[in-house]
Design a protein around this motif. Structure first.
Motif, PDB file in Angstrom:
ATOM      1  N   GLY A 217       1.414   6.404  -2.173  1.00  0.00           N
ATOM      2  CA  GLY A 217       1.866   7.771  -1.963  1.00  0.00           C
ATOM      3  C   GLY A 217       1.094   8.812  -2.740  1.00  0.00           C
ATOM      4  O   GLY A 217       1.216  10.001  -2.503  1.00  0.00           O
ATOM      5  N   SER A 218       0.271   8.338  -3.685  1.00  0.00           N
ATOM      6  CA  SER A 218      -0.483   9.276  -4.535  1.00  0.00           C
ATOM      7  C   SER A 218      -1.612   9.937  -3.787  1.00  0.00           C
ATOM      8  O   SER A 218      -2.233   9.438  -2.955  1.00  0.00           O
ATOM      9  CB  SER A 218      -1.088   8.541  -5.728  1.00  0.00           C
ATOM     10  OG  SER A 218      -0.109   7.886  -6.446  1.00  0.00           O
TER      11      SER A 218
ATOM     12  N   PHE B 202       6.005 -20.474   1.557  1.00  0.00           N
ATOM     13  CA  PHE B 202       6.610 -19.281   0.967  1.00  0.00           C
ATOM     14  C   PHE B 202       5.884 -18.807  -0.302  1.00  0.00           C
ATOM     15  O   PHE B 202       6.492 -18.304  -1.224  1.00  0.00           O
ATOM     16  CB  PHE B 202       8.119 -19.460   0.753  1.00  0.00           C
ATOM     17  CG  PHE B 202       8.859 -19.498   2.065  1.00  0.00           C
ATOM     18  CD1 PHE B 202       9.313 -18.330   2.648  1.00  0.00           C
ATOM     19  CD2 PHE B 202       9.037 -20.692   2.740  1.00  0.00           C
ATOM     20  CE1 PHE B 202       9.950 -18.354   3.880  1.00  0.00           C
ATOM     21  CE2 PHE B 202       9.677 -20.728   3.985  1.00  0.00           C
ATOM     22  CZ  PHE B 202      10.138 -19.558   4.545  1.00  0.00           C
ATOM     23  N   ASN B 203       4.545 -18.968  -0.290  1.00  0.00           N
ATOM     24  CA  ASN B 203       3.714 -18.303  -1.292  1.00  0.00           C
ATOM     25  C   ASN B 203       3.494 -16.880  -0.803  1.00  0.00           C
ATOM     26  O   ASN B 203       3.454 -16.629   0.401  1.00  0.00           O
ATOM     27  CB  ASN B 203       2.382 -19.019  -1.466  1.00  0.00           C
ATOM     28  CG  ASN B 203       2.486 -20.266  -2.344  1.00  0.00           C
ATOM     29  OD1 ASN B 203       1.584 -20.547  -3.102  1.00  0.00           O
ATOM     30  ND2 ASN B 203       3.582 -21.011  -2.260  1.00  0.00           N
ATOM     31  N   LYS B 204       3.372 -15.958  -1.744  1.00  0.00           N
ATOM     32  CA  LYS B 204       3.329 -14.532  -1.391  1.00  0.00           C
ATOM     33  C   LYS B 204       2.084 -13.884  -1.974  1.00  0.00           C
ATOM     34  O   LYS B 204       1.701 -14.180  -3.101  1.00  0.00           O
ATOM     35  CB  LYS B 204       4.579 -13.831  -1.933  1.00  0.00           C
ATOM     36  CG  LYS B 204       5.871 -14.384  -1.358  1.00  0.00           C
ATOM     37  CD  LYS B 204       6.898 -14.572  -2.474  1.00  0.00           C
ATOM     38  CE  LYS B 204       8.092 -15.359  -1.989  1.00  0.00           C
ATOM     39  NZ  LYS B 204       8.040 -16.754  -2.437  1.00  0.00           N
ATOM     40  N   VAL B 205       1.466 -12.976  -1.181  1.00  0.00           N
ATOM     41  CA  VAL B 205       0.296 -12.218  -1.601  1.00  0.00           C
ATOM     42  C   VAL B 205       0.583 -10.755  -1.296  1.00  0.00           C
ATOM     43  O   VAL B 205       0.865 -10.403  -0.148  1.00  0.00           O
ATOM     44  CB  VAL B 205      -0.975 -12.653  -0.837  1.00  0.00           C
ATOM     45  CG1 VAL B 205      -2.172 -11.819  -1.278  1.00  0.00           C
ATOM     46  CG2 VAL B 205      -1.258 -14.134  -1.004  1.00  0.00           C
ATOM     47  N   LEU B 206       0.503  -9.901  -2.310  1.00  0.00           N
ATOM     48  CA  LEU B 206       0.688  -8.473  -2.099  1.00  0.00           C
ATOM     49  C   LEU B 206      -0.680  -7.808  -2.033  1.00  0.00           C
ATOM     50  O   LEU B 206      -1.463  -7.878  -2.979  1.00  0.00           O
ATOM     51  CB  LEU B 206       1.519  -7.848  -3.219  1.00  0.00           C
ATOM     52  CG  LEU B 206       1.813  -6.351  -3.074  1.00  0.00           C
ATOM     53  CD1 LEU B 206       2.580  -6.036  -1.786  1.00  0.00           C
ATOM     54  CD2 LEU B 206       2.578  -5.842  -4.304  1.00  0.00           C
ATOM     55  N   ILE B 207      -0.950  -7.189  -0.889  1.00  0.00           N
ATOM     56  CA  ILE B 207      -2.189  -6.454  -0.663  1.00  0.00           C
ATOM     57  C   ILE B 207      -1.860  -4.969  -0.806  1.00  0.00           C
ATOM     58  O   ILE B 207      -0.931  -4.468  -0.168  1.00  0.00           O
ATOM     59  CB  ILE B 207      -2.751  -6.737   0.751  1.00  0.00           C
ATOM     60  CG1 ILE B 207      -2.941  -8.237   0.984  1.00  0.00           C
ATOM     61  CG2 ILE B 207      -4.045  -5.954   0.976  1.00  0.00           C
ATOM     62  CD1 ILE B 207      -3.928  -8.904   0.069  1.00  0.00           C
ATOM     63  N   GLY B 208      -2.618  -4.272  -1.645  1.00  0.00           N
ATOM     64  CA  GLY B 208      -2.388  -2.847  -1.856  1.00  0.00           C
ATOM     65  C   GLY B 208      -2.866  -2.012  -0.689  1.00  0.00           C
ATOM     66  O   GLY B 208      -3.549  -2.496   0.217  1.00  0.00           O
ATOM     67  N   ALA B 209      -2.514  -0.746  -0.723  1.00  0.00           N
ATOM     68  CA  ALA B 209      -2.883   0.197   0.336  1.00  0.00           C
ATOM     69  C   ALA B 209      -4.390   0.274   0.530  1.00  0.00           C
ATOM     70  O   ALA B 209      -4.865   0.562   1.628  1.00  0.00           O
ATOM     71  CB  ALA B 209      -2.318   1.578   0.010  1.00  0.00           C
ATOM     72  N   ASP B 210      -5.140  -0.034  -0.532  1.00  0.00           N
ATOM     73  CA  ASP B 210      -6.601   0.014  -0.453  1.00  0.00           C
ATOM     74  C   ASP B 210      -7.221  -1.331  -0.101  1.00  0.00           C
ATOM     75  O   ASP B 210      -8.439  -1.459  -0.053  1.00  0.00           O
ATOM     76  CB  ASP B 210      -7.175   0.514  -1.775  1.00  0.00           C
ATOM     77  CG  ASP B 210      -6.886  -0.434  -2.935  1.00  0.00           C
ATOM     78  OD1 ASP B 210      -6.125  -1.413  -2.772  1.00  0.00           O
ATOM     79  OD2 ASP B 210      -7.433  -0.187  -4.028  1.00  0.00           O
TER      80      ASP B 210
END
Length: 176
Positions: free
Chosen positions: A175-176, A137-145
């Motif tokens: 969303g930008s 349950f380690n988490k990695v957030l990958i952005g839209a890019d």
């Protein structure tokens, strides 16, 4: 010379991000989950295990997904037996997650996270972001890019302000 090096670093960073967006995962449902299918969307990748003290985070992961999916967030669960706390088969994992937690988020087959056998995503996280899961349950957030926007350990709850704030910022950027 400085401008050249700065340009080179930007190009290398874009190549790393492109590699992440081009990655594929075997789906627990069969077939393949392609990160490129989520281009332009932030993706929270979470290594999971069905027999871990943190398994109750599945519920909060589903809540996070339900809260932000209409805005574009993808939550990808990556079951793993790297820490010897996963069920024996993908079918057992899928049934457990559906019955116990009602999960409908994308989920991979059972994958290794560390060492030479690690899935390409986790090798990239290790090599390019210095991130290696220390537990389930380690988490990695990958952005839209395709950029790594944040990493969190097991103790950070999916609906914590740290994660929801990062998700909201990633969604605003997308969303930008």
């Amino acid at each position: 010379m400085r401008a050249f090096l700065a340009g080179l670093l930007v190009c290398l960073a874009q190549m790393v991000h492109a590699d992440i967006r081009d990655m594929q995962f075997p789906s627990i449902e069969g077939g393949v989950l392609e990160m490129s299918a989520w281009d332009g969307q932030p993706v929270l990748v979470v290594n999971t295990a069905s027999q871990c003290a943190f398994t109750d985070q599945y519920e909060a992961l589903q809540t996070l997904y339900d809260t932000y999916r209409a805005d574009g967030l993808v939550v990808l669960a990556v079951p793993s037996d790297t820490f010897r706390q996963e069920l024996d088969s993908a079918e057992e994992v899928r049934e457990f997650c559906e019955i116990a937690f009602g999960l409908d988020m994308p989920m991979t087959d059972i994958l290794p996270l560390k060492g030479d056998e690690a899935h390409a995503f986790y090798k990239a996280m290790r090599d390019e972001a210095g991130f290696v899961p220390r537990w389930n349950f380690n988490k990695v957030l990958i952005g839209a890019d395709g950029a790594v926007l944040g990493t969190w350990g097991s103790r950070t709850a999916p609906m914590s302000r740290d994660i929801t704030g990062a998700v909201e910022a990633a969604l605003a950027d997308a969303g930008s």
